[in-house]
Write a protein that holds these residues in place. Sequence first.
Motif, PDB file in Angstrom:
ATOM      1  N   ASP A 205       1.103  -1.359   0.174  1.00 47.44           N
ATOM      2  CA  ASP A 205       0.380   0.044   0.111  1.00 47.44           C
ATOM      3  C   ASP A 205       0.971   1.618  -0.047  1.00 47.44           C
ATOM      4  O   ASP A 205       0.697   2.577  -0.892  1.00 47.44           O
ATOM      5  N   ARG A 206       1.715   1.494   0.856  1.00 51.55           N
ATOM      6  CA  ARG A 206       2.733   2.066   0.427  1.00 51.55           C
ATOM      7  C   ARG A 206       3.256   2.537  -0.498  1.00 51.55           C
ATOM      8  O   ARG A 206       3.700   3.968  -1.216  1.00 51.55           O
ATOM      9  N   GLN A 209       1.344   4.126  -2.819  1.00 51.31           N
ATOM     10  CA  GLN A 209       1.141   5.530  -2.352  1.00 51.31           C
ATOM     11  C   GLN A 209       2.072   6.808  -2.925  1.00 51.31           C
ATOM     12  O   GLN A 209       2.191   7.604  -3.060  1.00 51.31           O
ATOM     13  N   LYS A 212       2.009   6.804  -6.788  1.00 49.45           N
ATOM     14  CA  LYS A 212       1.137   7.908  -6.848  1.00 49.45           C
ATOM     15  C   LYS A 212       1.611   9.703  -6.199  1.00 49.45           C
ATOM     16  O   LYS A 212       0.817   9.963  -7.056  1.00 49.45           O
ATOM     17  N   GLN A 224      -5.043   4.692  -5.899  1.00 48.56           N
ATOM     18  CA  GLN A 224      -4.236   3.921  -5.760  1.00 48.56           C
ATOM     19  C   GLN A 224      -4.106   2.284  -5.524  1.00 48.56           C
ATOM     20  O   GLN A 224      -3.670   1.605  -5.578  1.00 48.56           O
TER      21      GLN A 224
END
Length: 249
Positions: A205-206, A209, A212, A224
């Motif tokens: 997830d990081r 991000q 993005k 995302q």
Amino acid sequence: MKIKYFEYITVYLSVFLVCVFVGVIGRLVLLEKGADEYTAGVFFWISTGFGVLMFAILSLFLNDLAERLVNRFLKAEKKQSLESRITSEDLVKIEEERQDALIKPEMPENKNSALDIEKIREERQNTARNQKQERIDTAIRYALQEFALYVSDDDLEQLGRNIMIYAEGINFENIKPVKVKDLSNLDLYHFGWNIWNCFKASRQDRAAQFLKLTFTDALKDVEQKSIKTHLKDDEQKGLIKIMEDLTDF
């Protein structure tokens, strides 16, 4: 016959012979003084018997006392000899060692142990920092080579700073966007997965991000969550491909 009995017989026989010798001498002296044979003979037997009797009494009652006195004397002499030897040979050395102990006290063992543990901890921390820095340098070199043809020089420097922010876990509000050309979204996805795989310090997830925010213009129409699910699509397609290891950079 046991040796102990033989020793007793030898001792008493020697004493008896000495007493006989003394009795003979006394008998001769009496005869020279004018005593008769009977008187001289009586003196001989009395003196001989008396000598044997006195030796037996002394042996019976004074043997233990004599042995104790001798042992005590020997112990006292041995102790005195030992004290004399210590005084003459070691007293100066002992005094010097005591003075050294007062001047330079030994560090307690538990303090040494604490220092060793702290030293080990510091070495491990330095090793971890060095390894992390090596990964950061590798990731930046990789990014420069992959994007050299597709971004400006200023954006290359900014991309390197963004990678450092990601690797150090710094707040992403410090990330600034980078403009790219001639690269597809798939290329950017592959790049994001390679960076994530290099550090593996967080969930994907990081990494999504990070992509993005870094490639804002290129990925402005992509959510995302969608970026995360497509990081490793078509691994060997595109200009930037999936790489399991960046150590060659």
